[in-house]
Design a protein around this motif. Sequence first.
Motif, PDB file in Angstrom:
ATOM      1  N   GLU A  53       0.895  -1.152   0.000  1.00  0.00           N
ATOM      2  CA  GLU A  53       0.000   0.000   0.000  1.00  0.00           C
ATOM      3  C   GLU A  53       0.932   1.199   0.000  1.00  0.00           C
ATOM      4  O   GLU A  53       1.656   1.440   0.953  1.00  0.00           O
ATOM      5  CB  GLU A  53      -0.975  -0.035   1.172  1.00  0.00           C
ATOM      6  N   PHE A  54       0.921   1.889  -1.118  1.00  0.00           N
ATOM      7  CA  PHE A  54       1.910   2.930  -1.380  1.00  0.00           C
ATOM      8  C   PHE A  54       1.522   4.275  -0.775  1.00  0.00           C
ATOM      9  O   PHE A  54       0.355   4.618  -0.688  1.00  0.00           O
ATOM     10  CB  PHE A  54       2.035   3.148  -2.894  1.00  0.00           C
TER      11      PHE A  54
ATOM     12  N   PHE B 225       5.171   5.427  -4.874  1.00  0.00           N
ATOM     13  CA  PHE B 225       4.682   5.058  -6.199  1.00  0.00           C
ATOM     14  C   PHE B 225       5.446   5.822  -7.274  1.00  0.00           C
ATOM     15  O   PHE B 225       5.852   5.254  -8.291  1.00  0.00           O
ATOM     16  CB  PHE B 225       3.178   5.318  -6.276  1.00  0.00           C
ATOM     17  N   ASP B 226       5.677   7.117  -7.044  1.00  0.00           N
ATOM     18  CA  ASP B 226       6.475   7.914  -7.980  1.00  0.00           C
ATOM     19  C   ASP B 226       7.873   7.316  -8.143  1.00  0.00           C
ATOM     20  O   ASP B 226       8.383   7.200  -9.261  1.00  0.00           O
ATOM     21  CB  ASP B 226       6.611   9.356  -7.482  1.00  0.00           C
ATOM     22  N   TRP B 227       8.497   6.953  -7.056  1.00  0.00           N
ATOM     23  CA  TRP B 227       9.850   6.416  -7.073  1.00  0.00           C
ATOM     24  C   TRP B 227       9.898   5.101  -7.839  1.00  0.00           C
ATOM     25  O   TRP B 227      10.828   4.842  -8.601  1.00  0.00           O
ATOM     26  CB  TRP B 227      10.342   6.245  -5.649  1.00  0.00           C
TER      27      TRP B 227
ATOM     28  N   GLU C 274       9.950   6.059 -11.505  1.00  0.00           N
ATOM     29  CA  GLU C 274      11.219   6.658 -11.888  1.00  0.00           C
ATOM     30  C   GLU C 274      12.344   5.614 -11.929  1.00  0.00           C
ATOM     31  O   GLU C 274      13.137   5.592 -12.859  1.00  0.00           O
ATOM     32  CB  GLU C 274      11.562   7.795 -10.919  1.00  0.00           C
ATOM     33  N   LYS C 275      12.403   4.725 -10.927  1.00  0.00           N
ATOM     34  CA  LYS C 275      13.445   3.687 -10.880  1.00  0.00           C
ATOM     35  C   LYS C 275      13.302   2.683 -12.016  1.00  0.00           C
ATOM     36  O   LYS C 275      14.283   2.081 -12.435  1.00  0.00           O
ATOM     37  CB  LYS C 275      13.399   2.934  -9.549  1.00  0.00           C
ATOM     38  N   SER C 276      12.075   2.491 -12.525  1.00  0.00           N
ATOM     39  CA  SER C 276      11.864   1.493 -13.577  1.00  0.00           C
ATOM     40  C   SER C 276      11.878   2.096 -14.983  1.00  0.00           C
ATOM     41  O   SER C 276      11.494   1.440 -15.940  1.00  0.00           O
ATOM     42  CB  SER C 276      10.568   0.716 -13.320  1.00  0.00           C
ATOM     43  N   GLY C 277      12.328   3.360 -15.114  1.00  0.00           N
ATOM     44  CA  GLY C 277      12.549   3.937 -16.434  1.00  0.00           C
ATOM     45  C   GLY C 277      11.412   4.763 -17.000  1.00  0.00           C
ATOM     46  O   GLY C 277      11.344   4.949 -18.211  1.00  0.00           O
TER      47      GLY C 277
ATOM     48  N   ARG D 272      -7.585   8.861  -1.013  1.00  0.00           N
ATOM     49  CA  ARG D 272      -7.559   7.397  -0.987  1.00  0.00           C
ATOM     50  C   ARG D 272      -6.928   6.813  -2.246  1.00  0.00           C
ATOM     51  O   ARG D 272      -6.342   5.754  -2.208  1.00  0.00           O
ATOM     52  CB  ARG D 272      -8.981   6.855  -0.821  1.00  0.00           C
ATOM     53  N   TYR D 273      -7.097   7.472  -3.390  1.00  0.00           N
ATOM     54  CA  TYR D 273      -6.576   6.949  -4.654  1.00  0.00           C
ATOM     55  C   TYR D 273      -5.554   7.908  -5.246  1.00  0.00           C
ATOM     56  O   TYR D 273      -5.650   9.134  -5.090  1.00  0.00           O
ATOM     57  CB  TYR D 273      -7.714   6.713  -5.657  1.00  0.00           C
ATOM     58  N   TYR D 274      -4.603   7.323  -5.960  1.00  0.00           N
ATOM     59  CA  TYR D 274      -3.533   8.094  -6.586  1.00  0.00           C
ATOM     60  C   TYR D 274      -3.300   7.533  -7.980  1.00  0.00           C
ATOM     61  O   TYR D 274      -3.123   6.324  -8.148  1.00  0.00           O
ATOM     62  CB  TYR D 274      -2.260   7.964  -5.740  1.00  0.00           C
ATOM     63  N   ALA D 275      -3.320   8.412  -8.969  1.00  0.00           N
ATOM     64  CA  ALA D 275      -3.095   8.004 -10.357  1.00  0.00           C
ATOM     65  C   ALA D 275      -1.847   8.704 -10.892  1.00  0.00           C
ATOM     66  O   ALA D 275      -1.594   9.864 -10.586  1.00  0.00           O
ATOM     67  CB  ALA D 275      -4.302   8.340 -11.220  1.00  0.00           C
ATOM     68  N   VAL D 276      -1.112   7.971 -11.728  1.00  0.00           N
ATOM     69  CA  VAL D 276       0.115   8.477 -12.341  1.00  0.00           C
ATOM     70  C   VAL D 276       0.043   8.228 -13.841  1.00  0.00           C
ATOM     71  O   VAL D 276      -0.286   7.112 -14.273  1.00  0.00           O
ATOM     72  CB  VAL D 276       1.346   7.754 -11.759  1.00  0.00           C
ATOM     73  N   TYR D 277       0.338   9.268 -14.613  1.00  0.00           N
ATOM     74  CA  TYR D 277       0.525   9.117 -16.053  1.00  0.00           C
ATOM     75  C   TYR D 277       2.015   9.336 -16.307  1.00  0.00           C
ATOM     76  O   TYR D 277       2.598  10.338 -15.885  1.00  0.00           O
ATOM     77  CB  TYR D 277      -0.290  10.142 -16.836  1.00  0.00           C
ATOM     78  N   ALA D 278       2.649   8.367 -16.977  1.00  0.00           N
ATOM     79  CA  ALA D 278       4.087   8.449 -17.227  1.00  0.00           C
ATOM     80  C   ALA D 278       4.389   8.023 -18.658  1.00  0.00           C
ATOM     81  O   ALA D 278       3.620   7.307 -19.287  1.00  0.00           O
ATOM     82  CB  ALA D 278       4.841   7.580 -16.235  1.00  0.00           C
ATOM     83  N   GLU D 279       5.535   8.481 -19.130  1.00  0.00           N
ATOM     84  CA  GLU D 279       6.014   8.101 -20.457  1.00  0.00           C
ATOM     85  C   GLU D 279       7.410   7.513 -20.307  1.00  0.00           C
ATOM     86  O   GLU D 279       8.165   7.871 -19.403  1.00  0.00           O
ATOM     87  CB  GLU D 279       6.024   9.315 -21.388  1.00  0.00           C
ATOM     88  N   ARG D 280       7.733   6.611 -21.208  1.00  0.00           N
ATOM     89  CA  ARG D 280       9.034   5.937 -21.195  1.00  0.00           C
ATOM     90  C   ARG D 280      10.138   6.960 -21.435  1.00  0.00           C
ATOM     91  O   ARG D 280      10.043   7.797 -22.321  1.00  0.00           O
ATOM     92  CB  ARG D 280       9.056   4.868 -22.288  1.00  0.00           C
ATOM     93  N   THR D 281      11.195   6.899 -20.627  1.00  0.00           N
ATOM     94  CA  THR D 281      12.309   7.855 -20.787  1.00  0.00           C
ATOM     95  C   THR D 281      13.332   7.308 -21.751  1.00  0.00           C
ATOM     96  O   THR D 281      13.370   6.147 -22.060  1.00  0.00           O
ATOM     97  CB  THR D 281      13.008   8.125 -19.430  1.00  0.00           C
TER      98      THR D 281
END
Length: 181
Positions: free
Chosen positions: A130-131, A136-138, A141-144, A172-181
Motif C-alpha cells: 500500500e503505497f 509510487f512515484d519512485w 522513476e526507478k523502472s525507467g 484514498r486513490y492516486y493516479a500516475v501518467y508516465a512516459e518511457r524515458t
Amino acid sequence: MRSLTRSRMYENSFPEKRYQKTLEFLKELVPPPAKVLDLGVKNPFSEIMQEHGYEVTNTSGEDLDNDFSAVKNDTYDLVTAFEIFEHLLAPYNILREIKADKILASVPLKLWFSPAYRSKTDKWDRHYHEFEDWQFDWLFEKSGWEIKETLKWTNPVNKIGIRPILRKFTPRYYAVYAERT
C-alpha cells in the motif's frame, strides 16, 4: 443550473467515484481512440473505457509477477494498470518490461488509520503493497518512466464513525501518467 444537473447525472452514471475520476484523467491525457492494454482481467472499468471509444485488451489472469508476455507487445498506445500494482510482489519487474511508451496507473494509497487490505476468502485478493504517493512515484522513476501528471482524490463513504470522517478529506486513490524515458 443546467450544467450542474448534467454534471450530477454524469457523476451518478458511474458505479464508483474512482471510475469517473480515472476516466476524466485518462481522456485528458490520452483521448480516444487509443489502443489500450489493461493489466488485469476484464472488469467494469475496461468496459467503461470501451464505451468511451478506447480499444481495450485485457490480460487473461496470468501471474504478472512472473509472466511478462502480455506487456512485451509494442502495438499498444497505452498500458493501464488500475488497482493492480498493490497486489504484485515486485511491480518494478513488469514496469521495466512494458514496451508501450505510455502508462496510466492508479493505486489505493496507504492510510495511517486503516490496515492493509486482505481478503479472508480469496488468497489472491490482498495488498502486498500500500503505497504512499512518493513511493509510487519512485517506483516509476526507478523502472525507467518519467511522470508527466498525477492525480489524488478522496473516496468518502456514507457511514458513521471516525474512519468515515477521515475518508472525507484524506486522499484514498492516486493516479500516475508516465512516459518511457
